[in-house]
Design a protein around this motif. Structure first.
Motif, mmCIF file in Angstrom:
data_model
loop_
_atom_site.group_PDB
_atom_site.id
_atom_site.type_symbol
_atom_site.label_atom_id
_atom_site.label_comp_id
_atom_site.label_asym_id
_atom_site.label_seq_id
_atom_site.Cartn_x
_atom_site.Cartn_y
_atom_site.Cartn_z
ATOM 1 N N TYR A 96 -7.611 -24.784 -11.526
ATOM 2 C CA TYR A 96 -8.812 -24.033 -11.172
ATOM 3 C C TYR A 96 -9.498 -24.759 -10.026
ATOM 4 C CZ TYR A 96 -11.747 -27.286 -13.897
ATOM 5 O OH TYR A 96 -12.394 -28.391 -14.381
ATOM 6 N N SER A 97 -10.259 -24.011 -9.247
ATOM 7 C CA SER A 97 -11.014 -24.630 -8.157
ATOM 8 C C SER A 97 -12.451 -24.143 -8.235
ATOM 9 C CB SER A 97 -10.395 -24.315 -6.797
ATOM 10 O OG SER A 97 -10.434 -22.937 -6.544
ATOM 11 N N TYR A 98 -13.346 -25.004 -7.766
ATOM 12 C CA TYR A 98 -14.770 -24.680 -7.804
ATOM 13 C C TYR A 98 -15.474 -25.375 -6.659
ATOM 14 C CZ TYR A 98 -15.502 -29.310 -9.852
ATOM 15 O OH TYR A 98 -15.530 -30.663 -10.075
ATOM 16 N N LYS B 42 -25.191 -26.841 -9.530
ATOM 17 C CA LYS B 42 -24.715 -25.501 -9.849
ATOM 18 C C LYS B 42 -23.333 -25.415 -9.226
ATOM 19 C CE LYS B 42 -28.887 -22.730 -10.220
ATOM 20 N NZ LYS B 42 -29.654 -21.629 -9.606
ATOM 21 N N GLN B 43 -22.362 -24.995 -10.029
ATOM 22 C CA GLN B 43 -20.983 -24.930 -9.577
ATOM 23 C C GLN B 43 -20.455 -23.512 -9.721
ATOM 24 O OE1 GLN B 43 -18.832 -27.928 -11.744
ATOM 25 N NE2 GLN B 43 -20.260 -29.533 -11.166
ATOM 26 N N LYS B 44 -19.680 -23.091 -8.715
ATOM 27 C CA LYS B 44 -19.128 -21.739 -8.709
ATOM 28 C C LYS B 44 -17.611 -21.814 -8.850
ATOM 29 C CE LYS B 44 -19.244 -17.412 -6.170
ATOM 30 N NZ LYS B 44 -19.896 -16.719 -5.060
ATOM 31 N N LEU B 45 -17.075 -21.087 -9.831
ATOM 32 C CA LEU B 45 -15.636 -21.018 -10.034
ATOM 33 C C LEU B 45 -15.029 -20.149 -8.937
ATOM 34 C CD1 LEU B 45 -13.195 -21.715 -11.844
ATOM 35 C CD2 LEU B 45 -13.695 -19.614 -13.116
ATOM 36 N N LEU B 46 -14.147 -20.725 -8.123
ATOM 37 C CA LEU B 46 -13.547 -19.996 -7.010
ATOM 38 C C LEU B 46 -12.242 -19.330 -7.406
ATOM 39 C CD1 LEU B 46 -14.175 -22.632 -4.213
ATOM 40 C CD2 LEU B 46 -15.563 -20.631 -4.784
ATOM 41 N N SER B 47 -11.430 -20.018 -8.196
ATOM 42 C CA SER B 47 -10.161 -19.445 -8.650
ATOM 43 C C SER B 47 -9.727 -20.129 -9.925
ATOM 44 C CB SER B 47 -9.074 -19.602 -7.574
ATOM 45 O OG SER B 47 -8.762 -20.968 -7.386
ATOM 46 N N ALA C 8 5.903 -35.295 -23.165
ATOM 47 C CA ALA C 8 4.869 -35.117 -24.189
ATOM 48 C C ALA C 8 3.495 -35.548 -23.688
ATOM 49 C CB ALA C 8 5.247 -35.912 -25.431
ATOM 50 N N GLU C 9 3.376 -35.795 -22.384
ATOM 51 C CA GLU C 9 2.108 -36.236 -21.827
ATOM 52 C C GLU C 9 1.587 -35.223 -20.819
ATOM 53 O OE1 GLU C 9 2.689 -40.097 -20.192
ATOM 54 O OE2 GLU C 9 3.150 -41.004 -22.124
ATOM 55 N N CYS C 10 0.386 -35.433 -20.383
ATOM 56 C CA CYS C 10 -0.224 -34.546 -19.409
ATOM 57 C C CYS C 10 -1.106 -35.383 -18.486
ATOM 58 C CB CYS C 10 -1.063 -33.485 -20.114
ATOM 59 S SG CYS C 10 -1.720 -32.254 -19.004
ATOM 60 N N THR C 11 -1.007 -35.111 -17.199
ATOM 61 C CA THR C 11 -1.839 -35.795 -16.213
ATOM 62 C C THR C 11 -2.816 -34.783 -15.637
ATOM 63 O OG1 THR C 11 -0.060 -37.306 -15.630
ATOM 64 C CG2 THR C 11 -1.836 -37.068 -14.027
ATOM 65 N N ILE C 12 -4.063 -35.172 -15.466
ATOM 66 C CA ILE C 12 -5.046 -34.321 -14.816
ATOM 67 C C ILE C 12 -5.189 -34.805 -13.380
ATOM 68 C CG2 ILE C 12 -7.446 -33.561 -14.765
ATOM 69 C CD1 ILE C 12 -7.467 -33.946 -17.812
ATOM 70 N N VAL C 13 -4.938 -33.897 -12.429
ATOM 71 C CA VAL C 13 -5.034 -34.217 -11.013
ATOM 72 C C VAL C 13 -6.290 -33.547 -10.472
ATOM 73 C CG1 VAL C 13 -3.937 -34.047 -8.753
ATOM 74 C CG2 VAL C 13 -2.526 -34.360 -10.800
ATOM 75 N N TRP C 14 -7.169 -34.333 -9.884
ATOM 76 C CA TRP C 14 -8.437 -33.838 -9.367
ATOM 77 C C TRP C 14 -8.456 -34.115 -7.874
ATOM 78 C CZ3 TRP C 14 -13.239 -37.280 -9.262
ATOM 79 C CH2 TRP C 14 -14.356 -36.573 -8.789
ATOM 80 N N LYS C 15 -8.528 -33.056 -7.088
ATOM 81 C CA LYS C 15 -8.599 -33.188 -5.630
ATOM 82 C C LYS C 15 -9.942 -32.626 -5.176
ATOM 83 C CE LYS C 15 -3.671 -32.367 -5.047
ATOM 84 N NZ LYS C 15 -2.658 -31.484 -4.461
ATOM 85 N N LEU D 249 -15.753 -29.027 -2.461
ATOM 86 C CA LEU D 249 -14.704 -28.144 -2.951
ATOM 87 C C LEU D 249 -13.747 -28.986 -3.773
ATOM 88 C CD1 LEU D 249 -13.159 -25.444 -2.996
ATOM 89 C CD2 LEU D 249 -12.072 -26.155 -0.864
ATOM 90 N N SER D 250 -13.420 -28.526 -4.970
ATOM 91 C CA SER D 250 -12.572 -29.303 -5.866
ATOM 92 C C SER D 250 -11.521 -28.420 -6.513
ATOM 93 C CB SER D 250 -13.430 -29.945 -6.952
ATOM 94 O OG SER D 250 -12.625 -30.695 -7.834
ATOM 95 N N THR D 251 -10.345 -29.001 -6.729
ATOM 96 C CA THR D 251 -9.283 -28.343 -7.480
ATOM 97 C C THR D 251 -8.837 -29.290 -8.580
ATOM 98 O OG1 THR D 251 -8.520 -27.124 -5.544
ATOM 99 C CG2 THR D 251 -6.977 -27.307 -7.369
ATOM 100 N N VAL D 252 -8.715 -28.759 -9.784
ATOM 101 C CA VAL D 252 -8.283 -29.533 -10.941
ATOM 102 C C VAL D 252 -7.001 -28.906 -11.462
ATOM 103 C CG1 VAL D 252 -8.884 -30.327 -13.261
ATOM 104 C CG2 VAL D 252 -10.662 -30.126 -11.508
ATOM 105 N N GLN D 253 -5.994 -29.749 -11.711
ATOM 106 C CA GLN D 253 -4.724 -29.243 -12.226
ATOM 107 C C GLN D 253 -4.247 -30.131 -13.362
ATOM 108 O OE1 GLN D 253 -1.321 -29.299 -9.551
ATOM 109 N NE2 GLN D 253 -0.332 -27.704 -10.738
ATOM 110 N N MET D 254 -3.733 -29.512 -14.394
ATOM 111 C CA MET D 254 -3.089 -30.232 -15.480
ATOM 112 C C MET D 254 -1.594 -30.196 -15.222
ATOM 113 S SD MET D 254 -5.302 -29.193 -18.817
ATOM 114 C CE MET D 254 -4.448 -30.390 -19.794
ATOM 115 N N VAL D 255 -0.960 -31.369 -15.196
ATOM 116 C CA VAL D 255 0.464 -31.476 -14.907
ATOM 117 C C VAL D 255 1.164 -32.054 -16.136
ATOM 118 C CG1 VAL D 255 2.195 -32.458 -13.372
ATOM 119 C CG2 VAL D 255 -0.073 -31.876 -12.474
ATOM 120 N N PRO D 256 1.845 -31.181 -16.907
ATOM 121 C CA PRO D 256 2.546 -31.684 -18.084
ATOM 122 C C PRO D 256 3.850 -32.390 -17.697
ATOM 123 C CG PRO D 256 2.733 -29.290 -17.945
ATOM 124 C CD PRO D 256 1.907 -29.735 -16.790
ATOM 125 N N LYS D 257 4.146 -33.458 -18.412
ATOM 126 C CA LYS D 257 5.401 -34.177 -18.222
ATOM 127 C C LYS D 257 5.818 -34.709 -19.574
ATOM 128 C CE LYS D 257 7.701 -37.862 -15.764
ATOM 129 N NZ LYS D 257 7.581 -39.022 -14.905
#
Length: 116
Positions: free
Chosen positions: A76-78, A63-68, A101-108, A91-99
């Motif tokens: 977003y973080s959850y 069960k995961q809770k969306l924090l922000s 014509a591409e996009c990188t997904i950063v997961w911390k 605790l995890s934060t996911v960010q999409m970083v466009p560059k």
């Protein structure tokens, strides 16, 4: 000398992902901080030290809770608030970083595993 008409460049990229997960909302409004969802589906081997069948697998569930959520920053973080994946806290934060014509997904993530 006459100018030749340039042809248009066109392209398309895609990736196919095999989805083998169950996901549904548990409480709150989807996409709004505080909502909780349930995930299940991918499997990991059962503890090989046990006396059970070693080929047996168990489905992971959380069960995961969306924090922000921040659409402007594409983050977003959850946190995992319940589950059988072996964490006391997660605790995890996911960010999409466009560059270009591409996009990188950063997961911390920050994890405190259970003992054993």
């Amino acid at each position: 000398m006459a100018l030749e008409k340039q042809l248009k460049w066109e392209g398309k990229a895609s990736a196919e992902l095999k989805v083998t997960r169950t996901c549904h909302g548990v409480e709150g409004t989807p996409g709004v901080a505080g909502c909780v969802w349930f995930y299940a589906g991918f499997k990991t081997p059962v503890d090989p030290k046990s006396d059970q069948n070693q080929d047996q697998e168990k489905a992971n569930r959380t069960k995961q809770k969306l924090l922000s959520i921040d659409p402007a920053e594409m983050t977003y973080s959850y946190s995992i608030i319940d589950g059988n994946v072996g964490f006391n806290s997660y605790l995890s934060t996911v960010q999409m970083v466009p560059k270009d014509a591409e996009c990188t997904i950063v997961w911390k993530y920050e994890v405190e595993p259970v003992e054993g």
